[in-house]
Design an enzyme around this catalytic site. Structure first.
Site, short mmCIF file in Angstrom:
data_model
loop_
_atom_site.label_atom_id
_atom_site.label_comp_id
_atom_site.label_asym_id
_atom_site.label_seq_id
_atom_site.Cartn_x
_atom_site.Cartn_y
_atom_site.Cartn_z
N ASP A 35 0.89 -1.04 -0.02
CA ASP A 35 -0.05 0.00 0.11
C ASP A 35 1.02 1.48 -0.20
O ASP A 35 1.89 1.21 0.13
CB ASP A 35 -0.74 0.11 1.20
N LYS A 57 -3.50 3.06 -2.28
CA LYS A 57 -4.69 4.07 -2.37
C LYS A 57 -4.67 4.89 -1.51
O LYS A 57 -4.61 4.82 -0.29
CB LYS A 57 -6.08 3.26 -2.09
N MET A 169 -9.46 9.21 8.73
CA MET A 169 -10.09 9.73 7.55
C MET A 169 -10.91 11.05 7.96
O MET A 169 -12.01 11.10 7.29
CB MET A 169 -10.76 8.70 6.81
#
Length: 252
Positions: A35, A57, A169
């Site tokens: 990742d 991502k 997030m």
């Protein structure tokens, strides 16, 4: 050739924070799918003959869709053998690890999971207690952004409690987080933002929940970052009084 999928948690950023079992698993890989938040030094544990495929991502910047990653796992297991899926943090904390495990097992592939240190563990690294006796009895881990990009309904729910909240997030949802607490008359609650936690360029920003968006904008807070909110944060530990502890962090 052993056909196998291993999900390995790479930890929050610092390559020293991966587990010993994680290192041993990387050393046995035929293919590694890694990742964006994986520290490049971790790839040094991978055999030189192994394939290393970046499938990172980040917000708004996806090199592969999740469905494509799932297919890459299957293709490489059957063509090469042992696939290690190296994921930032812990594979089962907002990391879609279960989806990858379920998909692999639907093809009869043997799987294993090696847990990793999550970014939710970074609070203590910077002297920010998630729980303090007599102040709070729990902490919540909430993704501020849902699959559809909307604000999670759990943001309003945690604002009603005395729990310390850890928002993942959440940098782009900071104004909405502030509003949820303001509706509970809690705009002055202590808050902190940990940016690039565990890395040499880490920064900790102390503020209040009502000033989150202002702090992020004025200080140009870099992603990735986590937001912490709660009365317990007022009890910050002063690591400067403890010998042999170095804080590689700029505190604002």
């Amino acid at each position: 050739m052993e056909k196998k999928l291993s999900l390995v948690g790479a930890g929050p950023g610092d390559p020293d924070l991966i587990s010993v079992k994680g290192i041993k698993t990387l050393a046995q890989a035929d293919v590694v799918l890694y990742d964006a938040l994986v520290h490049p030094e971790l790839l040094n544990y991978v055999p030189s003959k192994a394939l290393k495929i970046y499938v990172g991502k980040r917000a708004g910047k996806h090199s592969y869709k999740q469905e494509e990653i799932n297919e890459l796992i299957i293709e490489n297991v059957f063509s090469h053998g042992h696939v290690v899926r190296l994921k930032g943090g812990d594979p089962f904390i907002f990391a879609r690890g279960k989806e990858e495990i379920d998909y692999a097992e639907s093809f009869g592939i043997r799987t294993q999971v090696v847990p990793g240190i999550s970014s939710i563990n970074l609070a203590g690294m910077y002297g920010l207690p998630l729980t303090t006796r007599g102040i709070n009895e729990s902490f919540w881990v909430v993704t501020a952004t849902t699959k559809s990009g909307e604000l999670s309904r759990d943001v309003a729910k945690v604002a009603e409690t005395s729990a310390t909240a850890i928002f993942l997030m959440g940098l782009r949802k900071s104004a909405a987080i502030s509003e949820a607490y303001a509706l509970q008359d809690k705009a002055d609650l202590p808050a902190a933002i940990v940016s690039n936690g565990s890395l040499a360029n880490a920064k900790v920003y102390r503020t209040t929940v009502g000033q989150l968006a202002h702090t992020i904008r004025e200080q140009k807070v870099a992603s990735p970052g986590i937001i912490l909110v709660g009365e317990s944060l007022a009890q910050q530990i002063d690591f400067t009084t403890i010998k042999n502890i170095k804080q590689h962090v700029t505190q604002i």
